[in-house]
Design a protein around this motif. Structure first.
Motif, PDB file in Angstrom:
ATOM      1  N   PRO A  43       5.095   4.927  -1.022  1.00  0.00           N
ATOM      2  CA  PRO A  43       4.827   3.852  -0.539  1.00  0.00           C
ATOM      3  C   PRO A  43       4.814   3.593   1.062  1.00  0.00           C
ATOM      4  O   PRO A  43       5.814   4.425   1.569  1.00  0.00           O
ATOM      5  N   ARG A  44       4.013   3.180   1.842  1.00  0.00           N
ATOM      6  CA  ARG A  44       3.948   3.143   3.024  1.00  0.00           C
ATOM      7  C   ARG A  44       5.215   2.440   3.660  1.00  0.00           C
ATOM      8  O   ARG A  44       5.909   2.905   4.534  1.00  0.00           O
ATOM      9  N   ALA A  45       6.151   1.485   2.742  1.00  0.00           N
ATOM     10  CA  ALA A  45       7.158   0.812   3.261  1.00  0.00           C
ATOM     11  C   ALA A  45       8.322   1.855   3.410  1.00  0.00           C
ATOM     12  O   ALA A  45       9.099   1.854   4.132  1.00  0.00           O
ATOM     13  N   GLY A  72       0.778  -1.167   0.043  1.00  0.00           N
ATOM     14  CA  GLY A  72       0.009   0.184   0.030  1.00  0.00           C
ATOM     15  C   GLY A  72       0.612   1.277  -0.024  1.00  0.00           C
ATOM     16  O   GLY A  72       2.036   1.362   0.372  1.00  0.00           O
ATOM     17  N   GLY A  73       0.057   2.481   0.012  1.00  0.00           N
ATOM     18  CA  GLY A  73       0.573   3.635  -0.246  1.00  0.00           C
ATOM     19  C   GLY A  73       0.171   4.528   0.942  1.00  0.00           C
ATOM     20  O   GLY A  73      -1.086   4.160   1.358  1.00  0.00           O
ATOM     21  N   ILE A  74       0.432   5.646   0.907  1.00  0.00           N
ATOM     22  CA  ILE A  74      -0.083   6.710   1.637  1.00  0.00           C
ATOM     23  C   ILE A  74      -0.003   8.070   1.179  1.00  0.00           C
ATOM     24  O   ILE A  74       0.994   8.439   0.703  1.00  0.00           O
ATOM     25  N   SER A  75      -0.800   8.959   1.533  1.00  0.00           N
ATOM     26  CA  SER A  75      -0.741  10.343   1.395  1.00  0.00           C
ATOM     27  C   SER A  75      -0.543  11.078   2.568  1.00  0.00           C
ATOM     28  O   SER A  75      -0.975  11.179   3.507  1.00  0.00           O
ATOM     29  N   ILE A  76       0.686  11.882   2.184  1.00  0.00           N
ATOM     30  CA  ILE A  76       1.080  12.843   3.410  1.00  0.00           C
ATOM     31  C   ILE A  76       0.741  14.063   3.251  1.00  0.00           C
ATOM     32  O   ILE A  76       1.257  14.867   1.937  1.00  0.00           O
ATOM     33  N   TRP A  77      -0.188  14.886   3.955  1.00  0.00           N
ATOM     34  CA  TRP A  77      -0.667  16.151   3.494  1.00  0.00           C
ATOM     35  C   TRP A  77       0.305  17.087   4.453  1.00  0.00           C
ATOM     36  O   TRP A  77       1.088  16.772   5.134  1.00  0.00           O
ATOM     37  N   PRO A  78       0.391  18.609   3.994  1.00  0.00           N
ATOM     38  CA  PRO A  78       1.222  19.418   4.730  1.00  0.00           C
ATOM     39  C   PRO A  78       1.298  19.274   6.271  1.00  0.00           C
ATOM     40  O   PRO A  78       2.246  19.253   6.794  1.00  0.00           O
ATOM     41  N   ASN A  79       0.201  19.089   6.913  1.00  0.00           N
ATOM     42  CA  ASN A  79       0.208  19.018   8.426  1.00  0.00           C
ATOM     43  C   ASN A  79       1.134  17.798   8.670  1.00  0.00           C
ATOM     44  O   ASN A  79       1.996  17.970   9.706  1.00  0.00           O
ATOM     45  N   ALA A  80       1.056  16.653   8.116  1.00  0.00           N
ATOM     46  CA  ALA A  80       1.876  15.588   8.527  1.00  0.00           C
ATOM     47  C   ALA A  80       3.205  15.690   8.232  1.00  0.00           C
ATOM     48  O   ALA A  80       4.168  15.403   8.901  1.00  0.00           O
ATOM     49  N   PRO A 119      -0.690   8.299  -8.180  1.00  0.00           N
ATOM     50  CA  PRO A 119       0.548   7.925  -8.862  1.00  0.00           C
ATOM     51  C   PRO A 119       1.462   8.144  -7.842  1.00  0.00           C
ATOM     52  O   PRO A 119       1.749   8.936  -6.930  1.00  0.00           O
ATOM     53  N   LEU A 120       2.574   7.161  -7.936  1.00  0.00           N
ATOM     54  CA  LEU A 120       3.766   7.309  -7.063  1.00  0.00           C
ATOM     55  C   LEU A 120       4.959   7.506  -8.129  1.00  0.00           C
ATOM     56  O   LEU A 120       4.936   7.517  -9.088  1.00  0.00           O
TER      57      LEU A 120
END
Length: 355
Positions: free
Chosen positions: A101-103, A40-48, A190-191
């Motif tokens: 990617p989460r990894a 899986g993947g993850i979206s990192i937003w500005p706060n994170a 997309p990655l």
């Protein structure tokens, strides 16, 4: 400072360990699984990303992530309902939405820990018996540690399941985003390595909840590239979960025990903030590790507000019926992009508390 045991070696657990190590704690992380999560993947937003900067790994994440060229929400024909202006987001909040990617995120967090901190294949069945000055519950929505803080808390099902898959195509899309249909929704991200992450949410009582071919048929009428990506998605990448959420707790702290991440505030994925809030938690815990009531005061109201907001967003996205979905899509188009972006200020404007 003392000894701290973190139960759970996912994003929240590793991030919490980073924050506590930086604060001077002697930390052990116990993870039930035999190894690191790879899918899986993850979206990192500005706060994170601000939280990751505070943990010392923000630039490492930016290097391996891909900032989305554009995003937002479309209807099944591909017409925009709400469009996210990434340039405005970057101007307003310092970063756009970065997908990786989460990894790779776990790698970045793990790189900030002393060797041997994380013990995989090490379940904690009785958290109350742990011999430590601080016990951190980072063990997810089914948390065993949470029973020490909120014995009566129970997750609630949304009646939907989420598919998460990955696809590789010769010409991957440059834009991400989500598409709302009738009783279902899907999205792409997309990655940087050319792969594309996909997600799809359907009711748990329909064939598409359990069968990939049925899922492909369910979204066959959606705009490109959703059907095409589902058609070539790697079945081995499929990860299907029931979508549940945790009603806000009365406290995230009980004595020496504190909760972070999904153990504290599991939410539906509709704001893209589950992992982001776990990273925020980790920073605040590191700065309030000797004052847990302050941690609770700083984290619980925000988490409760976003949990409810995300649940509402999920209900809107999953609306069924021609009239409700037509009205939903039409009302969404009435909102100017600038208004939509300002509406995210309360989510994305978070900043770490002073040290």
């Amino acid at each position: 400072m003392g000894t701290a045991v973190v139960v759970g070696g996912g994003i929240g657990g590793l991030a919490a360990a980073c924050g506590l190590v930086a604060a001077g704690w002697d930390v052990e992380v116990h993870e039930r699984a035999p190894g690191r999560e790879e899918r899986g993947g993850i979206s990192i937003w500005p706060n994170a990303l601000r939280a990751l900067d505070a943990l010392g790994v923000g630039d490492a994440v930016r290097e391996v992530g891909l900032v989305q060229a554009a995003g937002g929400i479309r209807d099944r024909r591909g017409r925009w309902i709400v469009r996210t202006d990434q340039d405005r987001m970057i101007s307003r909040h310092g970063d756009g939405v970065t997908v990786l990617p989460r990894a790779r995120l776990l790698d970045a967090l793990g790189s900030g820990l002393p060797p041997g901190t994380v013990r995989y294949g090490s379940p904690v069945d009785d958290p109350g018996a742990l011999d430590a000055d601080l016990v951190v519950g980072a063990d997810g929505i089914g948390s065993a540690v949470r029973r020490l803080v909120a014995p009566g808390a129970r997750p609630r099902s949304t009646g939907t399941v989420a598919w998460r898959l990955a696809a590789t195509v010769a010409d991957p899309p440059t834009e991400g985003g989500e598409t709302w249909g009738d009783g279902c929704y899907a999205g792409v991200a997309p990655l940087a390595d050319g792969r594309v992450n996909l997600w799809a949410v359907v009711r748990d009582d329909e064939p598409a909840a359990h069968d990939l071919d049925a899922l492909r048929r369910r979204f066959a009428g959606f705009h490109a590239p959703i059907p095409e990506l589902l058609g070539v998605a790697d079945p081995d990448s499929a990860y299907v979960t029931d979508l549940s959420w945790l009603p806000p707790l009365r406290s995230l702290v009980a004595g020496r025990v504190v909760l972070v991440g999904d153990a504290a505030h599991a939410m539906t994925p509709n704001l893209g903030q589950g992992g982001c809030l776990a990273l925020e938690d980790a920073v605040v815990l590191g700065r309030c590790s000797t004052d847990l009531p302050r941690y609770d005061a700083l984290r619980r109201p925000r988490a409760a507000r976003l949990t409810r907001r995300s649940r509402l967003a999920g209900l809107v996205a999953g609306l069924s019926g021609r009239f409700p979905t037509t009205a939903r899509d039409g009302l969404g188009r009435l909102l100017p992009t600038a208004v939509t972006l300002r509406g995210l200020d309360g989510v994305l404007g978070w900043r770490p508390p002073p040290v």
